[in-house]
Design a protein around this motif. Structure first.
Motif, PDB file in Angstrom:
ATOM      1  N   UNK A 126       0.840  -1.197   0.000  1.00  0.00           N
ATOM      2  CA  UNK A 126       0.000   0.000   0.000  1.00  0.00           C
ATOM      3  C   UNK A 126       0.875   1.247   0.000  1.00  0.00           C
ATOM      4  N   UNK A 127       0.651   2.144  -0.957  1.00  0.00           N
ATOM      5  CA  UNK A 127       1.368   3.414  -1.030  1.00  0.00           C
ATOM      6  C   UNK A 127       0.630   4.444  -0.177  1.00  0.00           C
ATOM      7  N   UNK A 135       8.529  15.110  -4.709  1.00  0.00           N
ATOM      8  CA  UNK A 135       8.815  14.055  -5.693  1.00  0.00           C
ATOM      9  C   UNK A 135       9.153  12.736  -4.985  1.00  0.00           C
ATOM     10  N   UNK A 136       8.323  12.409  -3.997  1.00  0.00           N
ATOM     11  CA  UNK A 136       8.589  11.267  -3.125  1.00  0.00           C
ATOM     12  C   UNK A 136       7.344  10.404  -2.973  1.00  0.00           C
ATOM     13  N   UNK A 137       7.552   9.086  -2.951  1.00  0.00           N
ATOM     14  CA  UNK A 137       6.481   8.126  -2.651  1.00  0.00           C
ATOM     15  C   UNK A 137       6.978   7.164  -1.581  1.00  0.00           C
ATOM     16  N   UNK A 138       6.060   6.755  -0.703  1.00  0.00           N
ATOM     17  CA  UNK A 138       6.396   5.790   0.345  1.00  0.00           C
ATOM     18  C   UNK A 138       5.309   4.728   0.429  1.00  0.00           C
ATOM     19  N   UNK A 169       7.765  -5.137   4.720  1.00  0.00           N
ATOM     20  CA  UNK A 169       8.699  -4.290   3.992  1.00  0.00           C
ATOM     21  C   UNK A 169       8.288  -2.817   4.070  1.00  0.00           C
ATOM     22  N   UNK A 170       9.282  -1.962   3.901  1.00  0.00           N
ATOM     23  CA  UNK A 170       9.075  -0.521   3.793  1.00  0.00           C
ATOM     24  C   UNK A 170       9.806  -0.026   2.549  1.00  0.00           C
ATOM     25  N   UNK A 171       9.153   0.861   1.793  1.00  0.00           N
ATOM     26  CA  UNK A 171       9.719   1.357   0.540  1.00  0.00           C
ATOM     27  C   UNK A 171       9.626   2.876   0.535  1.00  0.00           C
ATOM     28  N   UNK A 172      10.716   3.529   0.159  1.00  0.00           N
ATOM     29  CA  UNK A 172      10.724   4.984  -0.020  1.00  0.00           C
ATOM     30  C   UNK A 172      11.467   5.296  -1.314  1.00  0.00           C
ATOM     31  N   UNK A 173      10.865   6.106  -2.170  1.00  0.00           N
ATOM     32  CA  UNK A 173      11.469   6.459  -3.451  1.00  0.00           C
ATOM     33  C   UNK A 173      11.420   7.966  -3.645  1.00  0.00           C
ATOM     34  N   UNK A 174      12.487   8.514  -4.204  1.00  0.00           N
ATOM     35  CA  UNK A 174      12.551   9.956  -4.455  1.00  0.00           C
ATOM     36  C   UNK A 174      13.225  10.212  -5.801  1.00  0.00           C
TER      37      UNK A 174
END
Length: 275
Positions: A126-127, A135-138, A169-174
């Motif tokens: 789930x985002x 400009x970031x999504x987690x 899990x944990x996801x962070x994107x920039x």
């Protein structure tokens, strides 16, 4: 195990439903409004369960094949996975990985591990954050894998499962620039072995840096780190992805050990099809 996976999925659906209600209020009567989604380069070896910020109805089929030189033998690995978004920002995935083994030229007489379908993976993601300003999504997610026994064990002993793994899990994107993308994917993998009644825990940290071209193709570097009671493992995976059409892409990955352990160079291809 099934109850845990179901509970997590229901919780994510509940959170997503609440987010959609807020989005509907903001969008008022504009039924065509879609939730914000930022494009982030997705690593090819340890990929995401679904695109960050995925929109309801999106789906994708991946098929991969790789080869690992394990010194005593050669491992041929493959997988098939199907991922789909059941609601805005909520993705599910089903994956079936397999392994086959062959002799090296110097060890033709040594016994080989039994060929196996590794298991079946069920995953959800789930985002919870998509920020245009930064400009970031987690996202958060969970992967449950039932590990199958080797084919000889199944045939001779009737033992279908040898264990299971639990992997939050944990996801962070920039996006640092429109072309330079970063992504962090991390979480513990807890393995439960049924026969010995033992547990093994590994902490995975995967850091990624990609350069994305205007047409969506990319080159990049994926790093896979594992921390456990044994010596930490560190593998560097240079990679690139090329799109042959809007629906079909091919990714190529090399694996280069960087921690001085017994791993050798590996390679993998991933075919990506968006129906």
């Amino acid at each position: 195990m099934k109850i845990l996976f179901t509970a997590i999925t229901l919780l994510l659906i509940s959170i997503n439903t609440h987010a959609q209600v807020l989005g509907d209020t903001i969008a008022k009567n504009d039924v065509s409004a879609k939730p914000l989604k930022l494009h982030h380069a997705e690593p090819l070896y340890v990929d995401l369960i679904r695109d960050l910020g995925a929109r309801k109805g999106e789906h994708e089929l991946n098929v991969g094949f790789g080869i690992n030189d394990e010194k005593e033998y050669v491992a041929y690995k493959g997988f098939a996975e199907y991922e789909f978004a059941v609601a805005n920002r909520l993705g599910l995935e089903v994956e079936v990985p397999f392994e086959m083994y062959g002799h090296t030229a110097n060890d033709a007489r040594d016994p080989l591990p039994g060929n196996r379908v590794e298991g079946i993976k069920l995953a959800t993601q789930y985002t919870f954050l998509v920020s245009k300003k930064y400009q970031t999504s987690m996202a958060v997610g969970y992967i449950q894998e039932m590990e199958f026994s080797s084919l000889p064990d199944i045939g001779h002993h009737g033992k279908l499962f040898e264990g299971t793994t639990y992997n939050p899990i944990f996801i962070a994107a920039k996006r640092l620039t429109p072309h330079i993308h970063t992504l962090l994917y991390t979480g513990p993998v807890m393995e439960q072995l049924f026969e010995t009644k033992t547990w093994n825990t590994v902490m995975e940290v995967n850091a990624n840096l990609h350069y994305v071209f205007t047409n969506g193709n990319f080159i990049g570097l994926e790093t896979n780190m594992e921390f456990s009671e044994q010596k930490p493992s560190f593998v560097v995976r240079p990679q690139f992805k090329v799109a042959f059409s809007p629906k079909v892409s091919l990714g190529i990955v090399a694996g280069i050990p960087a921690s001085g352990d017994n791993r050798n160079i590996s390679a993998m291809t991933r075919m990506i099809w968006v129906p």
